[in-house]
Design a protein around this motif. Structure first.
Motif, PDB file in Angstrom:
ATOM      1  N   PHE A   1      -1.840   0.783   9.205  1.00  0.00           N
ATOM      2  CA  PHE A   1      -0.574   0.112   8.947  1.00  0.00           C
ATOM      3  C   PHE A   1      -0.818  -1.257   8.359  1.00  0.00           C
ATOM      4  O   PHE A   1      -1.660  -2.013   8.854  1.00  0.00           O
ATOM      5  CB  PHE A   1       0.236  -0.023  10.250  1.00  0.00           C
ATOM      6  CG  PHE A   1       0.887   1.274  10.659  1.00  0.00           C
ATOM      7  CD1 PHE A   1       2.176   1.567  10.270  1.00  0.00           C
ATOM      8  CD2 PHE A   1       0.170   2.223  11.377  1.00  0.00           C
ATOM      9  CE1 PHE A   1       2.759   2.777  10.606  1.00  0.00           C
ATOM     10  CE2 PHE A   1       0.747   3.440  11.710  1.00  0.00           C
ATOM     11  CZ  PHE A   1       2.050   3.718  11.330  1.00  0.00           C
TER      12      PHE A   1
ATOM     13  N   SER B   1       6.716  -3.008  12.250  1.00  0.00           N
ATOM     14  CA  SER B   1       5.894  -2.492  11.151  1.00  0.00           C
ATOM     15  C   SER B   1       6.205  -1.032  10.826  1.00  0.00           C
ATOM     16  O   SER B   1       5.645  -0.480   9.879  1.00  0.00           O
ATOM     17  CB  SER B   1       4.424  -2.581  11.541  1.00  0.00           C
ATOM     18  OG  SER B   1       4.208  -1.748  12.685  1.00  0.00           O
TER      19      SER B   1
ATOM     20  N   THR C   1       3.264   4.464   2.168  1.00  0.00           N
ATOM     21  CA  THR C   1       1.815   4.690   2.211  1.00  0.00           C
ATOM     22  C   THR C   1       1.495   6.050   2.824  1.00  0.00           C
ATOM     23  O   THR C   1       0.586   6.744   2.378  1.00  0.00           O
ATOM     24  CB  THR C   1       1.139   3.593   3.074  1.00  0.00           C
ATOM     25  OG1 THR C   1       1.481   2.335   2.543  1.00  0.00           O
ATOM     26  CG2 THR C   1      -0.360   3.757   3.123  1.00  0.00           C
TER      27      THR C   1
ATOM     28  N   ASN D   1       4.967   0.861   4.790  1.00  0.00           N
ATOM     29  CA  ASN D   1       4.093   1.756   5.562  1.00  0.00           C
ATOM     30  C   ASN D   1       4.545   3.217   5.467  1.00  0.00           C
ATOM     31  O   ASN D   1       3.721   4.129   5.427  1.00  0.00           O
ATOM     32  CB  ASN D   1       4.030   1.284   7.014  1.00  0.00           C
ATOM     33  CG  ASN D   1       3.131   0.067   7.158  1.00  0.00           C
ATOM     34  OD1 ASN D   1       2.050   0.018   6.557  1.00  0.00           O
ATOM     35  ND2 ASN D   1       3.558  -0.918   7.935  1.00  0.00           N
TER      36      ASN D   1
END
Ligand code: SAM
Ligand code: GLN
Length: 282
Positions: free
Chosen positions: A84, A125, A160, A157
């Motif tokens: 992360f 996050s 990703t 994140n």
């Protein structure tokens, strides 16, 4: 100057500022600068280090010696075996929070029905939301946070890990928000530090992590009260809620959830502390 000499200098600086594992962190940071893992660093102690590399390295080491958490320097934190991106705009995900995530994943797996609707309150996050979406492909997740910086980080994140199409991030204040329809699973690692205790947190936490991610109100329990008050709007009749709690809060939160009609159970973390309260609607 070689790698070994630089790591030795750095370990000395970190030790002087009270960092717990100075040699290990010095080697980790060297790995970060060289873009290699720590075993590479240990195996290449005799390699020369250019003046530029040394300068960059010592720069980062001084920031760490000043108290900034390691993960904000490398802007990376592993959570549920996923990487992360983290910055000072979000809390660094904690290992304890994996207990909450795993408990929910296990609930989802046993459910074995079609699409599971999940809510993550205070996503930060995105560690919880992204891990749930990543490991349970039958989930669709809504994730809210009051901080727009956190929402941006969480979205990054989710991209990703290629789960952004199944997570809907919203900048919302829990105290001023109600869902359109209830969820199968509600998850939250809310702020739970009592306001008066924030000043006595370790400096790395108090000075660098966002206060909105930590402050749970005068008694630390404000978010659990709000979740309990809204439980019928948040949770479907067969649904389950999982919340992380601070040390010593589990009994109170269990009683609170029981008082609004949930059947509760508690999960301990690796240190044996009651860390997650689960509530099932009866
Ligand atoms: N879920 C992440 C994790 O476990 O690493 C972050 C948890 S952090 C302890 C709590 C999060 O709640 C922070 O990201 C903070 O911005 C968010 N938050 C604080 N007050 C909030 C509110 N009133 N409504 C929604 N989110 C809030
Ligand atoms: N686990 C964090 C700490 O130890 C607190 C996070 C939270 O309030 N949920 O400081």
């Amino acid at each position: 100057m070689n790698v070994h000499e630089a790591v030795r200098d750095a370990a000395g600086m970190l030790k002087n500022s009270g960092i717990e594992n100075p040699l290990f962190e010095a080697a980790l940071l060297m790995g970060f600068v060289l873009n290699k893992d720590i075993s590479y660093v240990y195996a290449h102690y005799d390699d020369p280090l250019s003046p530029d590399e040394y300068e960059k390295y010592i720069g980062l080491v001084s920031i760490r010696a000043g108290g900034m958490p390691y993960q904000y320097i490398t802007q990376n934190r592993e959570f549920m075996s996923l990487n992360f991106f983290v910055s000072s705009g979000c809390l660094v995900p904690r290992p304890e929070t994996e207990i909450l995530t795993e408990a929910a994943l296990s609930w989802i797996e046993h459910k074995k029905s079609g699409e599971i609707r999940v809510l993550d309150i205070g996503t930060g996050s995105g560690a919880i939301a992204v891990s749930i979406a990543y490991y349970a492909s039958n989930t669709v997740v809504d994730a809210i946070d009051i901080s727009s910086e956190a929402i941006e980080i969480a979205e990054r994140n989710a991209k990703t890990h290629s789960v952004n199409s199944r997570i809907h991030f919203m900048r919302k204040d829990l105290f001023d928000w109600e869902p359109d329809s209830p969820y199968d699973v509600v998850l939250s690692n809310p702020p739970y530090i009592p306001t008066p205790e924030i000043v006595s947190l370790p400096a790395g936490i108090a000075r660098y992590e966002p206060i909105t991610a930590l402050d749970g109100g005068p008694d630390g329990l404000m978010f659990y009260h709000e979740i309990a008050a809204k439980i019928n709007k948040l949770l479907k009749p067969e649904g389950a809620v999982f919340v992380e709690v601070g040390a010593g809060q589990a009994q109170f939160v269990s009683d609170l959830f029981e008082s609004c009609g949930l059947l509760t159970s508690v999960y301990r973390d690796l240190a044996g502390i009651e860390r997650v309260v689960r509530g099932d609607r009866k």
